[in-house]
Enzyme design. Structure first.
Site, PDB file in Angstrom:
ATOM      1  N   MET A   1       0.770  -1.131  -0.161  1.00 43.12           N
ATOM      2  CA  MET A   1      -0.121   0.145  -0.182  1.00 43.12           C
ATOM      3  C   MET A   1       0.437   1.544   0.004  1.00 43.12           C
ATOM      4  O   MET A   1       1.344   1.544   0.783  1.00 43.12           O
ATOM      5  CB  MET A   1      -0.949   0.081   1.462  1.00 43.12           C
ATOM      6  CG  MET A   1      -1.830  -1.163   0.850  1.00 43.12           C
ATOM      7  SD  MET A   1      -3.268  -1.490   0.239  1.00 43.12           S
ATOM      8  CE  MET A   1      -4.345   0.043   0.683  1.00 43.12           C
ATOM      9  N   CYS A   2       0.817   1.775  -1.003  1.00 40.05           N
ATOM     10  CA  CYS A   2       1.772   3.235  -1.346  1.00 40.05           C
ATOM     11  C   CYS A   2       1.461   4.188  -2.110  1.00 40.05           C
ATOM     12  O   CYS A   2       0.570   3.557  -3.029  1.00 40.05           O
ATOM     13  CB  CYS A   2       2.799   2.945  -1.911  1.00 40.05           C
ATOM     14  SG  CYS A   2       4.285   1.413  -0.200  1.00 40.05           S
ATOM     15  N   THR A   3       1.333   5.343  -2.819  1.00 40.44           N
ATOM     16  CA  THR A   3       1.080   5.994  -3.243  1.00 40.44           C
ATOM     17  C   THR A   3       2.355   7.191  -3.385  1.00 40.44           C
ATOM     18  O   THR A   3       3.486   7.739  -2.831  1.00 40.44           O
ATOM     19  CB  THR A   3      -0.106   7.251  -3.505  1.00 40.44           C
ATOM     20  OG1 THR A   3      -0.708   6.369  -2.695  1.00 40.44           O
ATOM     21  CG2 THR A   3      -0.755   7.934  -4.066  1.00 40.44           C
ATOM     22  N   ASN A 175      -0.823   0.893  -5.988  1.00 42.62           N
ATOM     23  CA  ASN A 175      -0.266  -0.393  -6.007  1.00 42.62           C
ATOM     24  C   ASN A 175      -1.313  -1.101  -7.300  1.00 42.62           C
ATOM     25  O   ASN A 175      -1.850  -1.011  -7.692  1.00 42.62           O
ATOM     26  CB  ASN A 175      -0.565  -1.597  -4.301  1.00 42.62           C
ATOM     27  CG  ASN A 175      -0.310  -0.749  -3.549  1.00 42.62           C
ATOM     28  OD1 ASN A 175      -0.881   0.130  -3.179  1.00 42.62           O
ATOM     29  ND2 ASN A 175       1.677  -0.421  -3.309  1.00 42.62           N
ATOM     30  N   ARG A 227      -7.370   5.601  -3.987  1.00 39.25           N
ATOM     31  CA  ARG A 227      -6.109   6.650  -4.542  1.00 39.25           C
ATOM     32  C   ARG A 227      -5.439   6.787  -5.196  1.00 39.25           C
ATOM     33  O   ARG A 227      -5.200   7.974  -5.740  1.00 39.25           O
ATOM     34  CB  ARG A 227      -4.906   5.494  -3.605  1.00 39.25           C
ATOM     35  CG  ARG A 227      -5.697   5.608  -1.640  1.00 39.25           C
ATOM     36  CD  ARG A 227      -4.324   4.632  -1.155  1.00 39.25           C
ATOM     37  NE  ARG A 227      -3.431   3.947  -0.981  1.00 39.25           N
ATOM     38  CZ  ARG A 227      -3.453   3.081  -1.827  1.00 39.25           C
ATOM     39  NH1 ARG A 227      -1.998   3.873  -2.763  1.00 39.25           N
ATOM     40  NH2 ARG A 227      -2.820   1.863  -2.093  1.00 39.25           N
TER      41      ARG A 227
END
Length: 329
Positions: A1-3, A175, A227
């Site tokens: 989980m990252c942006t 992701n 996101r």
């Protein structure tokens, strides 16, 4: 989980920035790796010697300092993001190639390439191997976002046929699913706008707007899909900053739309995935800005000419993980 996102201020300053959203405590801190830094491949204990100085978010695991994001002295920047259920690596090492586990890839990218153009050529020699030999233990499914001082941004995704370098014209990555899926999904949100939808008539009933409503179509969850859509919209419409300093502030406000507080995302094993830190990388001026979850202070670290030319040892920069407050009386 990252942006993650790439960005440019009106004065031409280029950036790569990311949130690190993870459940396992990475303990990442701003980390400098000098020219000539030696690191060992987990697959075959082969030693690699970095040609370029690196500044990024890292920690020491076993023999190596590992970085999850960073830039080198020439302004090439890279960040890794989780790519669960999609990453397809090579089954076995290939003779004559650079064989790595996934979490070592950024060390190779930043230590051995000056630009996207050079990376494109050298990428043909790299194989990411499906292996649990890495410092993180279980094989890490990853994909990567890269950019350089030209502002061109690319996504690298492992598809079982080598590594594919695909231009990221949106300038955003999250992701799973893959980048192509995310890009296609934006077609479902063409109705989102910054201005109001006006009232209209239903039969004989006049219905008026209730406050600002142009963004009501934006998804509100913390999934990778939500996101990506939110950050893509904000990336496109946010007021452009004039300078590098203003851009750092703008990017952090952009991340306000996707930052994950502790307790919101709980995994199946009851561990909590949250935004452990934000990193904003000014690749034009070789400056890193870092903010940990527990302290909203912005830490600034510059990759100075002295560090580039004279630094001989890796260095972790200390940050305060307790919230700092400036008293006004």
């Amino acid at each position: 989980m990252c942006t993650s996102l790439s960005y440019e201020a009106l004065d031409g300053t280029k950036f790569l920035a990311r949130t690190m959203d993870f459940a396992f405590e990475l303990n990442g801190k701003p980390t400098f790796l000098p020219r000539g830094y030696n690191w060992l491949s987990s697959l075959d204990n082969k030693t690699y010697n970095s040609s370029y100085a690196i500044l990024g978010t890292g920690a020491k695991y076993g023999h190596n300092y590992m970085v999850a994001d960073g830039f080198n002295e020439h302004g090439l920047a890279c960040a890794e993001l989780y790519f669960d259920h999609e990453a397809v690596y090579e089954a076995a090492p290939e003779e004559g190639k650079i064989n790595l586990v996934s979490e070592e890839f950024i060390l190779w990218v930043l230590g051995h390439n000056k630009s996207i153009a050079e990376l494109r050529k050298n990428l043909e020699d790299v194989r990411i191997i499906d292996s649990d030999a890495g410092v993180m233990g279980a094989n890490q499914p990853l994909h990567w976002i890269v950019t350089d001082r030209t502002g061109a941004t690319y996504v690298i995704e492992p598809r079982g046929q080598g590594l594919e370098l695909e231009e990221d014209k949106v300038g955003v990555m999250t992701n799973t699913p893959d980048y192509q899926w995310h890009k296609t999904n934006l077609s479902n949100y063409l109705g989102v706008q910054t201005t109001n939808f006006q009232g209209m008539k239903f039969g004989n009933q006049e219905v008026e707007k209730l406050g600002q409503n142009g963004t009501f179509r934006l998804p509100g969850g913390f999934t990778a899909v939500d996101r990506f859509v939110r950050e893509s919209f904000v990336h496109e419409v946010v007021q452009k900053p004039n300078t590098a300093s203003e851009a750092v502030n703008t990017i952090m406000h952009m991340f306000d739309t996707v930052r994950i507080p502790k307790g919101v995302n709980v995994k199946d094993n009851n561990t909590i995935s949250y935004t452990q830190y934000e990193a904003v990388l000014d690749i034009t001026n070789c400056v890193m800005y870092y903010t940990p979850y527990s302290n909203r202070t912005v830490y600034k670290i510059e990759l100075t000419p002295e560090m580039i030319n004279s630094g001989i040892e890796p260095k972790e920069f200390s940050v305060d993980f307790e919230q700092q407050v400036k008293s006004l009386n």
